[in-house]
Scaffold this active site. Structure first.
Site, PDB file in Angstrom:
ATOM      1  N   CYS A   1      -5.757  -7.242 -17.960  1.00  0.00           N
ATOM      2  CA  CYS A   1      -5.983  -6.851 -19.224  1.00  0.00           C
ATOM      3  C   CYS A   1      -6.846  -5.528 -19.302  1.00  0.00           C
ATOM      4  O   CYS A   1      -7.887  -5.179 -18.545  1.00  0.00           O
ATOM      5  CB  CYS A   1      -6.755  -7.709 -20.259  1.00  0.00           C
TER       6      CYS A   1
ATOM      7  N   CYS B   1     -10.282  -5.927 -21.070  1.00  0.00           N
ATOM      8  CA  CYS B   1     -11.664  -6.728 -20.378  1.00  0.00           C
ATOM      9  C   CYS B   1     -11.351  -7.136 -18.957  1.00  0.00           C
ATOM     10  O   CYS B   1     -12.184  -7.558 -18.328  1.00  0.00           O
ATOM     11  CB  CYS B   1     -11.561  -7.973 -21.091  1.00  0.00           C
TER      12      CYS B   1
ATOM     13  N   CYS C   1      -4.388 -11.597 -25.052  1.00  0.00           N
ATOM     14  CA  CYS C   1      -5.267 -11.994 -23.593  1.00  0.00           C
ATOM     15  C   CYS C   1      -6.081 -13.056 -24.335  1.00  0.00           C
ATOM     16  O   CYS C   1      -6.653 -12.684 -25.315  1.00  0.00           O
ATOM     17  CB  CYS C   1      -6.087 -10.698 -23.274  1.00  0.00           C
TER      18      CYS C   1
ATOM     19  N   CYS D   1     -10.045 -11.903 -24.469  1.00  0.00           N
ATOM     20  CA  CYS D   1     -10.625 -10.887 -25.262  1.00  0.00           C
ATOM     21  C   CYS D   1      -9.895 -10.806 -26.468  1.00  0.00           C
ATOM     22  O   CYS D   1     -10.164  -9.977 -27.316  1.00  0.00           O
ATOM     23  CB  CYS D   1     -10.821  -9.584 -24.518  1.00  0.00           C
TER      24      CYS D   1
ATOM     25  N   CYS E   1       7.154  -9.065 -22.989  1.00  0.00           N
ATOM     26  CA  CYS E   1       7.655  -7.755 -23.252  1.00  0.00           C
ATOM     27  C   CYS E   1       6.292  -7.158 -23.524  1.00  0.00           C
ATOM     28  O   CYS E   1       5.737  -7.335 -24.848  1.00  0.00           O
ATOM     29  CB  CYS E   1       8.548  -7.350 -24.417  1.00  0.00           C
TER      30      CYS E   1
END
Length: 137
Positions: A49, A52, A97, A100, A122
């Site tokens: 991510c 984070c 995510c 976060c 996607c």
């Protein structure tokens, strides 16, 4: 969000993310198709991510869908959370995510790609960073 240590205020997110990262990760935006750095990128490693740093996808689950965004057929278990998205007059499955809450993109099912899950995650390249498998050794 399952990790309180990754919770931030809007001003804290604005301070650590680029304007484009903020637009996509925090405001659920989308990068233009074919413009992301990971669309045609196929090195071995882990995608994390951009907000984070949590590991999200292994390169072994990435495939070329031709959609203009990085496509994965599965996430690292527990790394991605699914939400119903009714924006733009349609129902889709948004993915964020888990750590976060950053917006990653959408999941599409039943498109007939020759993958084990028949799913296409996607994902916006802007939502991702990449950790090269070779750099871990």
């Amino acid at each position: 969000m399952s990790d309180p240590s990754k919770a931030k205020s809007e001003s804290e997110w604005r301070a650590i993310l680029s304007p484009e990262q903020f637009r996509i990760l925090r405001e659920k935006g989308t990068e233009r198709a074919g413009t992301g750095k990971y669309d045609k990128f196929f090195e071995e490693g882990v995608y994390t991510c951009a907000g984070c740093g949590a590991p999200l996808y292994k390169s072994t689950t990435k495939f070329n869908s031709g959609c203009g965004w990085p496509a994965f057929f599965d996430a690292i278990p527990g790394a991605v959370t699914r939400h119903e998205d009714r924006s733009f007059g349609m129902t889709r499955t948004e993915i964020t995510c888990t750590a976060c809450g950053g917006h990653l993109g959408h999941v599409f099912k039943g498109e007939g790609f020759p993958t084990p899950t028949d799913e296409r995650h996607c994902v916006n390249s802007v939502s991702l960073n990449f950790v090269d498998e070779k750099s871990k050794n």
